[in-house]
Design a protein around this motif. Structure first.
Motif, PDB file in Angstrom:
ATOM      1  N   LEU A  25      -4.018  49.739  43.963  1.00  0.00           N
ATOM      2  CA  LEU A  25      -5.044  50.320  44.828  1.00  0.00           C
ATOM      3  C   LEU A  25      -4.405  51.236  45.864  1.00  0.00           C
ATOM      4  O   LEU A  25      -5.019  52.191  46.307  1.00  0.00           O
ATOM      5  CB  LEU A  25      -5.845  49.201  45.508  1.00  0.00           C
ATOM      6  N   LEU A  26      -3.157  50.946  46.257  1.00  0.00           N
ATOM      7  CA  LEU A  26      -2.397  51.799  47.170  1.00  0.00           C
ATOM      8  C   LEU A  26      -0.922  51.680  46.821  1.00  0.00           C
ATOM      9  O   LEU A  26      -0.396  50.563  46.741  1.00  0.00           O
ATOM     10  CB  LEU A  26      -2.648  51.356  48.620  1.00  0.00           C
ATOM     11  N   GLY A  27      -0.271  52.828  46.591  1.00  0.00           N
ATOM     12  CA  GLY A  27       1.130  52.806  46.166  1.00  0.00           C
ATOM     13  C   GLY A  27       2.081  53.138  47.294  1.00  0.00           C
ATOM     14  O   GLY A  27       1.922  52.659  48.423  1.00  0.00           O
ATOM     15  N   VAL A  28       3.063  54.002  47.001  1.00  0.00           N
ATOM     16  CA  VAL A  28       4.094  54.365  47.975  1.00  0.00           C
ATOM     17  C   VAL A  28       3.489  55.155  49.136  1.00  0.00           C
ATOM     18  O   VAL A  28       2.625  56.000  48.931  1.00  0.00           O
ATOM     19  CB  VAL A  28       5.186  55.217  47.278  1.00  0.00           C
ATOM     20  N   GLY A  29       3.935  54.892  50.361  1.00  0.00           N
ATOM     21  CA  GLY A  29       3.570  55.754  51.487  1.00  0.00           C
ATOM     22  C   GLY A  29       2.998  55.042  52.688  1.00  0.00           C
ATOM     23  O   GLY A  29       3.047  55.555  53.794  1.00  0.00           O
ATOM     24  N   ASP A  30       2.459  53.852  52.519  1.00  0.00           N
ATOM     25  CA  ASP A  30       1.959  53.116  53.692  1.00  0.00           C
ATOM     26  C   ASP A  30       2.942  51.992  53.997  1.00  0.00           C
ATOM     27  O   ASP A  30       4.055  51.965  53.495  1.00  0.00           O
ATOM     28  CB  ASP A  30       0.541  52.596  53.416  1.00  0.00           C
ATOM     29  N   ASP A  31       2.543  51.048  54.840  1.00  0.00           N
ATOM     30  CA  ASP A  31       3.461  49.973  55.209  1.00  0.00           C
ATOM     31  C   ASP A  31       3.621  48.952  54.091  1.00  0.00           C
ATOM     32  O   ASP A  31       4.612  48.222  54.039  1.00  0.00           O
ATOM     33  CB  ASP A  31       2.979  49.295  56.495  1.00  0.00           C
ATOM     34  N   ALA A  32       2.666  48.881  53.212  1.00  0.00           N
ATOM     35  CA  ALA A  32       2.768  47.980  52.049  1.00  0.00           C
ATOM     36  C   ALA A  32       1.872  48.520  50.949  1.00  0.00           C
ATOM     37  O   ALA A  32       0.943  49.291  51.205  1.00  0.00           O
ATOM     38  CB  ALA A  32       2.343  46.561  52.432  1.00  0.00           C
ATOM     39  N   ALA A  33       2.162  48.129  49.734  1.00  0.00           N
ATOM     40  CA  ALA A  33       1.316  48.522  48.602  1.00  0.00           C
ATOM     41  C   ALA A  33       0.188  47.494  48.441  1.00  0.00           C
ATOM     42  O   ALA A  33       0.303  46.360  48.902  1.00  0.00           O
ATOM     43  CB  ALA A  33       2.153  48.576  47.337  1.00  0.00           C
ATOM     44  N   ILE A  34      -0.875  47.913  47.785  1.00  0.00           N
ATOM     45  CA  ILE A  34      -1.997  46.999  47.537  1.00  0.00           C
ATOM     46  C   ILE A  34      -2.238  46.918  46.031  1.00  0.00           C
ATOM     47  O   ILE A  34      -2.460  47.933  45.372  1.00  0.00           O
ATOM     48  CB  ILE A  34      -3.278  47.463  48.263  1.00  0.00           C
ATOM     49  N   ILE A  35      -2.138  45.705  45.513  1.00  0.00           N
ATOM     50  CA  ILE A  35      -2.289  45.468  44.072  1.00  0.00           C
ATOM     51  C   ILE A  35      -3.528  44.614  43.842  1.00  0.00           C
ATOM     52  O   ILE A  35      -3.742  43.632  44.563  1.00  0.00           O
ATOM     53  CB  ILE A  35      -1.066  44.694  43.506  1.00  0.00           C
ATOM     54  N   ASP A  36      -4.295  44.998  42.854  1.00  0.00           N
ATOM     55  CA  ASP A  36      -5.501  44.245  42.520  1.00  0.00           C
ATOM     56  C   ASP A  36      -5.139  43.049  41.635  1.00  0.00           C
ATOM     57  O   ASP A  36      -4.446  43.208  40.631  1.00  0.00           O
ATOM     58  CB  ASP A  36      -6.456  45.178  41.763  1.00  0.00           C
ATOM     59  N   ILE A  37      -5.553  41.867  42.041  1.00  0.00           N
ATOM     60  CA  ILE A  37      -5.331  40.671  41.217  1.00  0.00           C
ATOM     61  C   ILE A  37      -6.675  40.207  40.670  1.00  0.00           C
ATOM     62  O   ILE A  37      -7.600  39.907  41.414  1.00  0.00           O
ATOM     63  CB  ILE A  37      -4.696  39.527  42.053  1.00  0.00           C
ATOM     64  N   THR A  38      -6.756  40.158  39.370  1.00  0.00           N
ATOM     65  CA  THR A  38      -8.003  39.776  38.715  1.00  0.00           C
ATOM     66  C   THR A  38      -8.354  38.326  39.063  1.00  0.00           C
ATOM     67  O   THR A  38      -7.475  37.474  39.138  1.00  0.00           O
ATOM     68  CB  THR A  38      -7.814  39.912  37.186  1.00  0.00           C
ATOM     69  N   ASP A  39      -9.638  38.061  39.253  1.00  0.00           N
ATOM     70  CA  ASP A  39     -10.120  36.693  39.483  1.00  0.00           C
ATOM     71  C   ASP A  39      -9.692  35.782  38.348  1.00  0.00           C
ATOM     72  O   ASP A  39      -9.797  36.154  37.180  1.00  0.00           O
ATOM     73  CB  ASP A  39     -11.660  36.702  39.511  1.00  0.00           C
ATOM     74  N   GLY A  40      -9.200  34.609  38.685  1.00  0.00           N
ATOM     75  CA  GLY A  40      -8.823  33.658  37.640  1.00  0.00           C
ATOM     76  C   GLY A  40      -7.424  33.910  37.087  1.00  0.00           C
ATOM     77  O   GLY A  40      -7.024  33.278  36.120  1.00  0.00           O
ATOM     78  N   TRP A  41      -6.713  34.858  37.704  1.00  0.00           N
ATOM     79  CA  TRP A  41      -5.329  35.137  37.286  1.00  0.00           C
ATOM     80  C   TRP A  41      -4.386  34.774  38.424  1.00  0.00           C
ATOM     81  O   TRP A  41      -4.791  34.746  39.587  1.00  0.00           O
ATOM     82  CB  TRP A  41      -5.152  36.618  36.922  1.00  0.00           C
ATOM     83  N   VAL A  42      -3.134  34.508  38.074  1.00  0.00           N
ATOM     84  CA  VAL A  42      -2.113  34.241  39.091  1.00  0.00           C
ATOM     85  C   VAL A  42      -1.055  35.342  39.031  1.00  0.00           C
ATOM     86  O   VAL A  42      -0.891  36.001  38.001  1.00  0.00           O
ATOM     87  CB  VAL A  42      -1.434  32.866  38.886  1.00  0.00           C
ATOM     88  N   LEU A  43      -0.344  35.511  40.167  1.00  0.00           N
ATOM     89  CA  LEU A  43       0.701  36.530  40.262  1.00  0.00           C
ATOM     90  C   LEU A  43       2.055  35.908  39.923  1.00  0.00           C
ATOM     91  O   LEU A  43       2.389  34.832  40.409  1.00  0.00           O
ATOM     92  CB  LEU A  43       0.718  37.081  41.697  1.00  0.00           C
ATOM     93  N   GLN A  44       2.822  36.591  39.103  1.00  0.00           N
ATOM     94  CA  GLN A  44       4.198  36.175  38.799  1.00  0.00           C
ATOM     95  C   GLN A  44       5.129  37.118  39.550  1.00  0.00           C
ATOM     96  O   GLN A  44       4.927  38.328  39.494  1.00  0.00           O
ATOM     97  CB  GLN A  44       4.498  36.371  37.310  1.00  0.00           C
ATOM     98  N   LEU A  86       5.476  49.235  34.401  1.00  0.00           N
ATOM     99  CA  LEU A  86       5.604  48.747  35.774  1.00  0.00           C
ATOM    100  C   LEU A  86       5.601  49.919  36.751  1.00  0.00           C
ATOM    101  O   LEU A  86       6.642  50.556  36.972  1.00  0.00           O
ATOM    102  CB  LEU A  86       6.913  47.965  35.932  1.00  0.00           C
ATOM    103  N   PRO A  87       4.453  50.258  37.333  1.00  0.00           N
ATOM    104  CA  PRO A  87       4.422  51.310  38.354  1.00  0.00           C
ATOM    105  C   PRO A  87       5.294  50.921  39.540  1.00  0.00           C
ATOM    106  O   PRO A  87       5.348  49.754  39.927  1.00  0.00           O
ATOM    107  CB  PRO A  87       2.943  51.389  38.748  1.00  0.00           C
ATOM    108  N   LEU A  88       5.992  51.913  40.104  1.00  0.00           N
ATOM    109  CA  LEU A  88       6.849  51.680  41.279  1.00  0.00           C
ATOM    110  C   LEU A  88       5.989  51.871  42.528  1.00  0.00           C
ATOM    111  O   LEU A  88       5.648  52.995  42.880  1.00  0.00           O
ATOM    112  CB  LEU A  88       8.018  52.664  41.281  1.00  0.00           C
ATOM    113  N   VAL A  89       5.638  50.787  43.195  1.00  0.00           N
ATOM    114  CA  VAL A  89       4.659  50.872  44.289  1.00  0.00           C
ATOM    115  C   VAL A  89       5.283  50.824  45.681  1.00  0.00           C
ATOM    116  O   VAL A  89       4.572  50.924  46.677  1.00  0.00           O
ATOM    117  CB  VAL A  89       3.588  49.757  44.181  1.00  0.00           C
ATOM    118  N   GLY A  90       6.612  50.675  45.759  1.00  0.00           N
ATOM    119  CA  GLY A  90       7.227  50.647  47.082  1.00  0.00           C
ATOM    120  C   GLY A  90       8.674  50.259  46.982  1.00  0.00           C
ATOM    121  O   GLY A  90       9.226  50.133  45.890  1.00  0.00           O
ATOM    122  N   GLY A  91       9.298  50.108  48.134  1.00  0.00           N
ATOM    123  CA  GLY A  91      10.702  49.744  48.139  1.00  0.00           C
ATOM    124  C   GLY A  91      11.313  49.947  49.497  1.00  0.00           C
ATOM    125  O   GLY A  91      10.596  50.023  50.506  1.00  0.00           O
ATOM    126  N   ASP A  92      12.620  50.040  49.515  1.00  0.00           N
ATOM    127  CA  ASP A  92      13.344  50.268  50.755  1.00  0.00           C
ATOM    128  C   ASP A  92      14.622  51.014  50.401  1.00  0.00           C
ATOM    129  O   ASP A  92      15.219  50.754  49.353  1.00  0.00           O
ATOM    130  CB  ASP A  92      13.651  48.922  51.419  1.00  0.00           C
TER     131      ASP A  92
END
Ligand code: ADP
Ligand code: MG
Length: 308
Positions: A23-42, A115-121
Motif C-alpha cells: 500500500l506504501l513502498g519506499v519513501g516514508d518512515d515505514a512501508a505499509i503491507i496489506d495482510i489478508t484476513d485469516g492469513w499470518v505474516l512470515q 518480493l517487492p523492495l519496500v524499504g531499507g536502510d
C-alpha cells in the motif's frame, strides 16, 4: 560525496516496490503491507558479510541476487506466498558503478522471487547486506519442520551437490573440462533459486519441510529432530545433475550430495498417498525413532566433508 543519501535511495532503491499487497513502498518512515484476513505474516532475515560469505570474484550483481534468494528460500520452506522485502546495506564507499551492478542483481531477484523492495536502510561501513523477507500463509497452514510422521515419503526438489561443486570450482579447488558444466555449477552457487512456487504448492500437501542451506545431512537432521522421527535415505535415489555427475569424481559424489550446502532446494515429507510434485525425487522414508541414516548406516557426521 556528490550523491546525497536521498539521491542514492531514489536512484538505486526505489521503483522495485510495486505490488498489489504494497500500500506504501519506499519513501516514508515505514512501508505499509496489506495482510489478508485469516492469513499470518512470515518474517525471516539473513545477513551476508564480505570475507565470510563473498568470494573475491563474486560480483555485486551476484551478491545481491544470492542475498535475496537465500532469504527468500526460508519463505519457500514455510510454504509462504512472498509479500515484500527490506534491505539493510552497509557500504564502504559510494561507488555508483558497484551500486548499479548490485541493483541489476537486486532487481532480477526481486522479480524472480516476487518480493517487492519496500524499504531499507543505507549506511557507511564494511560491506554488509541484510535482507529481511516477509511472506504470508493462511492461519495454521504454514509448513513447519515438525509435522513428519512415520510412513511419510522423504522427498527433495531439484538436484543436490551442485552448489558445493560450483563453490569448489570458484575457489579453484576443482577443475572441469567442460565449460558449460562449470558455468552451470558455478551459477548454482552464485545464483540459487528459492523454490517459492513449490513451497506454496506444498502447503496443503507436505507434512514438514526445510530448505537445504547447510547440506542434506545437516538439514534433514533438523527436520528429524523437530518432528521426533527418524529419516532413512537411500543414496541411490539422491538426484544429481548431469553437470555434477560429469565433473565430480564418482568416489566423491556422495560427500558433496550429503554434506555440501548452498543448494537451497526443499526437503519435505509427504503422506504415503500424496503424489510427488514435478521436479522432485523421493529419496527415502520417515520411520519411528531418531536421527538420519543413509543405506542403513547412521550418518552422524561421517559424510560431513564440509565441516558443517
Ligand atoms: P528514516 O530516516 O526515516 O529511517 P531513511 O532516510 O533511512 O529514512 O530512508 C528513507 C526511505 O528510503 C525509507 O522509506 C527507507 O525504507 C528507504 N530506504 C533506505 N535505504 C534503502 C535501501 N537500501 N533499500 C530500499 N529502501 C531503502
Ligand atoms: Mg533509516
Amino acid at each position: 560525496m556528490a550523491l546525497t543519501e536521498f539521491d542514492l535511495i531514489h536512484q538505486f532503491f526505489s521503483g522495485m516496490d510495486a505490488s498489489d499487497h504494497v500500500l506504501l513502498g519506499v519513501g516514508d518512515d515505514a512501508a505499509i503491507i496489506d495482510i489478508t484476513d485469516g492469513w499470518v505474516l512470515q518474517v525471516s532475515t539473513d545477513t551476508v558479510t564480505e570475507g565470510v560469505h563473498f568470494l573475491p570474484d563474486c560480483g555485486p550483481s551476484d551478491i545481491a541476487y544470492r542475498a535475496v534468494m537465500t532469504a527468500a528460500s526460508d519463505l519457500a520452506a514455510m510454504g509462504a506466498a512472498p509479500r515484500a522485502m527490506v534491505l539493510a546495506l552497509s557500504l564502504p564507499e559510494l561507488d555508483t558503478t558497484w551500486l548499479e551492478a548490485f541493483c541489476t542483481g537486486l532487481r532480477a531477484a526481486s522479480a524472480d522471487a516476487r518480493l517487492p523492495l519496500v524499504g531499507g536502510d543505507t549506511t557507511r561501513g564494511p560491506l554488509v547486506v541484510t535482507v529481511t523477507v516477509m511472506g504470508a500463509t493462511p492461519t495454521d497452514h504454514s509448513l513447519l519442520r515438525s509435522g513428519a510422521a512415520p510412513g511419510d515419503r522423504l522427498c527433495v526438489s531439484g538436484t543436490l551437490g551442485d552448489a558445493a561443486a560450483g563453490l569448489a570450482l570458484l575457489r579453484g579447488d576443482l577443475a572441469a573440462s567442460n565449460a558449460a558444466d562449470a558455468a552451470f555449477l558455478k551459477a548454482r552457487f552464485l545464483r540459487p533459486t528459492a523454490r517459492i512456487a513449490l513451497g506454496e504448492s506444498l502447503r496443503e500437501l507436505a507434512t514438514a519441510a526445510i530448505d537445504i542451506s547447510d547440506g542434506l545431512l545437516a538439514d534433514s537432521t533438523h527436520l528429524a529432530t523437530k518432528s521426533g522421527v527418524a529419516l532413512q535415505i537411500d543414496h541411490r535415489l539422491l538426484p544429481r545433475s548431469t553437470a555434477f555427475s560429469a565433473v565430480i569424481d564418482p568416489a566423491q559424489q556422495l560427500g558433496y550430495v550429503l554434506g555440501g550446502g548452498d543448494d537451497y532446494e526443499l526437503l519435505f515429507t509427504l503422506p504415503h498417498s500424496a503424489d510427488l510434485p514435478e521436479g522432485c525425487t523421493e529419496i527415502g522414508r520417515v520411520v519411528a525413532g531418531s536421527g538420519v541414516s543413509c543405506d542403513g548406516m547412521p550418518t552422524l557426521r561421517g559424510y560431513d566433508h564440509f565441516g558443517h
